[in-house]
Design a protein around this motif. Sequence first.
Motif, PDB file in Angstrom:
ATOM      1  N   MET A 426       0.825  -1.202   0.000  1.00  0.00           N
ATOM      2  CA  MET A 426       0.000   0.000   0.000  1.00  0.00           C
ATOM      3  C   MET A 426       0.867   1.262   0.000  1.00  0.00           C
ATOM      4  SD  MET A 426      -3.026  -1.480   0.201  1.00  0.00           S
ATOM      5  CE  MET A 426      -4.151  -0.200   0.716  1.00  0.00           C
ATOM      6  N   HIS A 427       1.936   1.263  -0.823  1.00  0.00           N
ATOM      7  CA  HIS A 427       2.866   2.385  -0.797  1.00  0.00           C
ATOM      8  C   HIS A 427       2.213   3.665  -1.334  1.00  0.00           C
ATOM      9  CE1 HIS A 427       5.929  -0.543   0.200  1.00  0.00           C
ATOM     10  NE2 HIS A 427       5.675  -1.226  -0.929  1.00  0.00           N
ATOM     11  N   LEU A 428       1.479   3.565  -2.411  1.00  0.00           N
ATOM     12  CA  LEU A 428       0.855   4.760  -2.986  1.00  0.00           C
ATOM     13  C   LEU A 428      -0.164   5.361  -2.030  1.00  0.00           C
ATOM     14  CD1 LEU A 428       0.471   6.633  -5.427  1.00  0.00           C
ATOM     15  CD2 LEU A 428      -1.255   5.035  -6.273  1.00  0.00           C
ATOM     16  N   PHE A 429      -0.930   4.519  -1.395  1.00  0.00           N
ATOM     17  CA  PHE A 429      -1.939   5.034  -0.468  1.00  0.00           C
ATOM     18  C   PHE A 429      -1.284   5.636   0.774  1.00  0.00           C
ATOM     19  CE2 PHE A 429      -4.113   1.805  -2.967  1.00  0.00           C
ATOM     20  CZ  PHE A 429      -5.271   2.469  -3.336  1.00  0.00           C
ATOM     21  N   LYS A 430      -0.137   5.092   1.179  1.00  0.00           N
ATOM     22  CA  LYS A 430       0.565   5.679   2.326  1.00  0.00           C
ATOM     23  C   LYS A 430       1.128   7.054   1.969  1.00  0.00           C
ATOM     24  CE  LYS A 430       1.833   1.236   4.398  1.00  0.00           C
ATOM     25  NZ  LYS A 430       2.953   0.322   4.783  1.00  0.00           N
ATOM     26  N   ILE A 431       1.633   7.181   0.738  1.00  0.00           N
ATOM     27  CA  ILE A 431       2.144   8.492   0.305  1.00  0.00           C
ATOM     28  C   ILE A 431       1.006   9.506   0.231  1.00  0.00           C
ATOM     29  CG2 ILE A 431       3.199   9.721  -1.635  1.00  0.00           C
ATOM     30  CD1 ILE A 431       4.802   7.206  -2.223  1.00  0.00           C
ATOM     31  N   MET A 432      -0.135   9.079  -0.323  1.00  0.00           N
ATOM     32  CA  MET A 432      -1.282   9.982  -0.398  1.00  0.00           C
ATOM     33  C   MET A 432      -1.776  10.354   0.995  1.00  0.00           C
ATOM     34  SD  MET A 432      -1.888  10.498  -3.638  1.00  0.00           S
ATOM     35  CE  MET A 432      -3.573  11.060  -3.648  1.00  0.00           C
ATOM     36  N   GLU A 433      -1.711   9.396   1.917  1.00  0.00           N
ATOM     37  CA  GLU A 433      -2.162   9.695   3.278  1.00  0.00           C
ATOM     38  C   GLU A 433      -1.240  10.680   3.968  1.00  0.00           C
ATOM     39  OE1 GLU A 433      -3.204   7.240   7.418  1.00  0.00           O
ATOM     40  OE2 GLU A 433      -2.411   6.204   5.641  1.00  0.00           O
ATOM     41  N   ASN A 434       0.063  10.560   3.738  1.00  0.00           N
ATOM     42  CA  ASN A 434       0.998  11.482   4.384  1.00  0.00           C
ATOM     43  C   ASN A 434       0.967  12.870   3.756  1.00  0.00           C
ATOM     44  OD1 ASN A 434       1.885   9.425   6.097  1.00  0.00           O
ATOM     45  ND2 ASN A 434       3.449   8.744   4.635  1.00  0.00           N
ATOM     46  N   MET A 435       0.578  12.952   2.490  1.00  0.00           N
ATOM     47  CA  MET A 435       0.583  14.246   1.796  1.00  0.00           C
ATOM     48  C   MET A 435      -0.798  14.875   1.723  1.00  0.00           C
ATOM     49  SD  MET A 435       3.146  13.502  -1.422  1.00  0.00           S
ATOM     50  CE  MET A 435       2.949  15.189  -1.988  1.00  0.00           C
ATOM     51  N   TRP A 436      -1.771  14.423   2.495  1.00  0.00           N
ATOM     52  CA  TRP A 436      -3.113  14.975   2.377  1.00  0.00           C
ATOM     53  C   TRP A 436      -3.181  16.456   2.744  1.00  0.00           C
ATOM     54  CZ3 TRP A 436      -5.934  17.237   6.205  1.00  0.00           C
ATOM     55  CH2 TRP A 436      -5.532  17.015   7.529  1.00  0.00           C
ATOM     56  N   PHE A 438      -0.992  18.736   1.961  1.00  0.00           N
ATOM     57  CA  PHE A 438      -0.526  19.421   0.758  1.00  0.00           C
ATOM     58  C   PHE A 438      -1.608  19.444  -0.319  1.00  0.00           C
ATOM     59  CE2 PHE A 438       1.429  18.875  -3.462  1.00  0.00           C
ATOM     60  CZ  PHE A 438       2.082  20.099  -3.578  1.00  0.00           C
ATOM     61  N   TRP A 439      -2.242  18.274  -0.572  1.00  0.00           N
ATOM     62  CA  TRP A 439      -3.289  18.219  -1.586  1.00  0.00           C
ATOM     63  C   TRP A 439      -4.506  19.055  -1.187  1.00  0.00           C
ATOM     64  CZ3 TRP A 439      -1.350  16.493  -5.821  1.00  0.00           C
ATOM     65  CH2 TRP A 439      -0.376  15.484  -5.808  1.00  0.00           C
ATOM     66  N   LEU A 440      -4.829  19.035   0.105  1.00  0.00           N
ATOM     67  CA  LEU A 440      -5.960  19.835   0.570  1.00  0.00           C
ATOM     68  C   LEU A 440      -5.688  21.327   0.398  1.00  0.00           C
ATOM     69  CD1 LEU A 440      -8.730  19.921   1.941  1.00  0.00           C
ATOM     70  CD2 LEU A 440      -7.556  19.901   4.160  1.00  0.00           C
ATOM     71  N   THR A 441      -4.445  21.750   0.644  1.00  0.00           N
ATOM     72  CA  THR A 441      -4.097  23.163   0.465  1.00  0.00           C
ATOM     73  C   THR A 441      -4.236  23.587  -0.993  1.00  0.00           C
ATOM     74  OG1 THR A 441      -2.538  23.010   2.311  1.00  0.00           O
ATOM     75  CG2 THR A 441      -2.288  24.879   0.814  1.00  0.00           C
ATOM     76  N   LEU A 442      -3.763  22.750  -1.907  1.00  0.00           N
ATOM     77  CA  LEU A 442      -3.876  23.088  -3.330  1.00  0.00           C
ATOM     78  C   LEU A 442      -5.335  23.161  -3.765  1.00  0.00           C
ATOM     79  CD1 LEU A 442      -1.015  20.972  -4.955  1.00  0.00           C
ATOM     80  CD2 LEU A 442      -0.966  23.353  -4.205  1.00  0.00           C
ATOM     81  N   VAL A 443      -6.142  22.191  -3.306  1.00  0.00           N
ATOM     82  CA  VAL A 443      -7.555  22.195  -3.693  1.00  0.00           C
ATOM     83  C   VAL A 443      -8.261  23.421  -3.137  1.00  0.00           C
ATOM     84  CG1 VAL A 443      -9.734  20.964  -3.407  1.00  0.00           C
ATOM     85  CG2 VAL A 443      -7.662  19.703  -3.963  1.00  0.00           C
ATOM     86  N   LEU A 444      -7.988  23.768  -1.874  1.00  0.00           N
ATOM     87  CA  LEU A 444      -8.623  24.947  -1.279  1.00  0.00           C
ATOM     88  C   LEU A 444      -8.181  26.229  -1.978  1.00  0.00           C
ATOM     89  CD1 LEU A 444      -8.503  24.098   2.548  1.00  0.00           C
ATOM     90  CD2 LEU A 444     -10.468  24.001   0.995  1.00  0.00           C
ATOM     91  N   ALA A 445      -6.912  26.298  -2.389  1.00  0.00           N
ATOM     92  CA  ALA A 445      -6.433  27.493  -3.089  1.00  0.00           C
ATOM     93  C   ALA A 445      -7.142  27.673  -4.429  1.00  0.00           C
ATOM     94  CB  ALA A 445      -4.920  27.406  -3.291  1.00  0.00           C
ATOM     95  N   VAL A 446      -7.289  26.578  -5.169  1.00  0.00           N
ATOM     96  CA  VAL A 446      -7.982  26.663  -6.464  1.00  0.00           C
ATOM     97  C   VAL A 446      -9.450  27.015  -6.277  1.00  0.00           C
ATOM     98  CG1 VAL A 446      -8.644  25.353  -8.501  1.00  0.00           C
ATOM     99  CG2 VAL A 446      -6.363  25.101  -7.570  1.00  0.00           C
ATOM    100  N   VAL A 447     -10.111  26.405  -5.279  1.00  0.00           N
ATOM    101  CA  VAL A 447     -11.526  26.696  -5.033  1.00  0.00           C
ATOM    102  C   VAL A 447     -11.705  28.125  -4.569  1.00  0.00           C
ATOM    103  CG1 VAL A 447     -13.503  26.086  -3.580  1.00  0.00           C
ATOM    104  CG2 VAL A 447     -12.082  24.291  -4.576  1.00  0.00           C
ATOM    105  N   LEU A 448     -10.789  28.606  -3.715  1.00  0.00           N
ATOM    106  CA  LEU A 448     -10.885  29.975  -3.228  1.00  0.00           C
ATOM    107  C   LEU A 448     -10.745  30.985  -4.364  1.00  0.00           C
ATOM    108  CD1 LEU A 448     -11.018  31.980  -0.848  1.00  0.00           C
ATOM    109  CD2 LEU A 448      -8.521  31.764  -0.669  1.00  0.00           C
ATOM    110  N   GLN A 449      -9.820  30.766  -5.267  1.00  0.00           N
ATOM    111  CA  GLN A 449      -9.645  31.689  -6.394  1.00  0.00           C
ATOM    112  C   GLN A 449     -10.875  31.712  -7.301  1.00  0.00           C
ATOM    113  OE1 GLN A 449      -5.605  31.645  -8.300  1.00  0.00           O
ATOM    114  NE2 GLN A 449      -5.222  30.015  -6.820  1.00  0.00           N
TER     115      GLN A 449
END
Length: 629
Positions: A426-436, A438-449
């Motif tokens: 489950m390496h990919l899912f562990k990477i996604m879990e640790n970087m959530w 970062f991904w949430l910040t990018l999504v919020l920035a795009v939605v905010l703009q």
Amino acid sequence: MFPSVIPACAPTIPDGLYHSCMAPVSLAVLIVLSLLVKHKSPRKSCWNGAPGLLSPVNFLEAEEHWGLVAAVFGILFSSVCVLVLDPDPLPFIASSSPRTREYWKIMALFYYPAFYYPLIACATIRHRAGYFIGSLLSWGHCVVHIWQKVDCPQSPKIYRYYSLLSYGPIILCLVVLSIWYPRLLIRSFTQEKPAAREVVGSSYYTAYLKTVLAKRTHTRSTRKANLLSRAQMYLSSYIYTPQEGFQVPLKLVLSVTTAMVAVYQVALLLFVVFIPNVQIVRAGMTKDVIILLVQFGIIPSENPGGLPGDMEQELNTARHYLWSLEVCYVCSLVLSCLLTLSMLMRSLGTHRANLKALYRGAVLDVFSCVRMLRPSQQALVCWVSFASFQTAFACLGLLTQQVIFFVCTVGFSFLVVIPLQMGTNMHLFKIMENMWPFWLTLVLAVVLQNLLSHFCFLKKHHLQKELTHRRALCIMTYLLFPINVLVGVLAGVWRMVISALYNAVHFCQLDISLLNRGVEAFDPGYRTYCHYLKVEASQSHPVMKAFCVLLLQLPGPERHTRLRPTDVEEGIQLMQPVKGLLKASRSKQMRARWGLAYTLLNNPSLLACRKAVLSDPTANGTQSCPDKP
């Protein structure tokens, strides 16, 4: 499954004997057919004298027997594909050394076109003797090939059934020829003999002109198309449907036919090279190999240091991994073949739209700049090599798609599907879990703009949108600059992925350029296609050919008959072929004349020489009459 296990099979009729007998027969057939071709006015030129050299087919005319020509080209290309992997390029020269093998392959590239030349030349002369000889030749080739494959269905080359499957298109095309030539022979006895001056394809030219001059009724549909109808229209664009009055040029038919044969040959080679070998590896998996894979961490194990007797689960896991590779490879190969064939079918519709636009003089609807539709040296070279380029691009496009889709399917399977199925790696899912975060910040920035741009920085005023709160807009632009850099990196990765997929899928289409409009001249495929269109539009214009056919149908000067206005009324004759309807009113005659004149004046092939034609009354159709003062 190993090639060494299968013994070499010697057929009853070996290839050397077959070619040694059929090559002289083919040469004798060419000589006999050349003697049948007699011109009324022999010339000194070798190409136009009597007996004349046979032309395989007139690619610039509307050929009636396009299926026969396509079958011969399919046989020729399949023979070349088999030649590439054959240790003996020339069948009657066996046991060639590796040093001279490449020279024999070059000789074979010229030998096979000459060997199959009579199969297409028998239909060119349009004679009963030619149809009879073509029937005998096609039957002979077909019977020998079928007998060889029935006698030796297996061979040690690559895969036991590869030779049988690779000869499938050749046998199929020979069966088509074996049916087509007897049909032509029977038709020659049942139908009346055509006139000597009848032009090949004249029926198509007159039908096309009739369709162009036909009165059209424009109906506007007020019903809006829903989502289902739009999806049906989009899917129907990938299925070529014939249109009344338009016939696809022979070059396009040949290019699509050979491209489909190329897709089959390449897909077959890719399949037999990979799948049987993976099956051999999967069947020969031992526990010693599993221990090595477990030590490297390729296969997960609860007890890596256990004894070989405890490796039964890991053995099943390794076999499941190899089976997943087979499934990914087959799925990617099927997807690549379907996409390539669909792009080839869609290109036929694009070719038809482009040719019809050039026929009516709409050059800018096809090309990005104004181009003179006249033949040139480069245009002729591109026209000659168009079908070959289309075939080669189909092969390369299929290989590129196979590599990309196989990597993508393997990555998705081993990073997403298998971990979810087995609960391991489950390496990919562990990477996604640790970087959530970062991904949430990018999504919020795009939605905010997007939200601020819609509700705060745009103001509707009299059905127009204007900028407002410009100071806050500048502040947001400055503060979100680092975040947008990261968003830009993701957008750049997505741009590379989309560009690679788009270019790989549309690689076999020559009607679109994979480069920017300013540098599309550096795309060899698109440049070849543009020059091909120029030659086709200038030399094979249906209206121009219909006009020439109508001129040939007029009484010759030797008859000394005075032509009446009704005899030269081409438009009325085409619009109303029934004799009872020839007595039309004066307005209908004038409308038909103006319609034909307008079509001829917009003919691209006549634009370059219109001034010279109009200034010279003799060239414009007015013959000098010495009897008149």
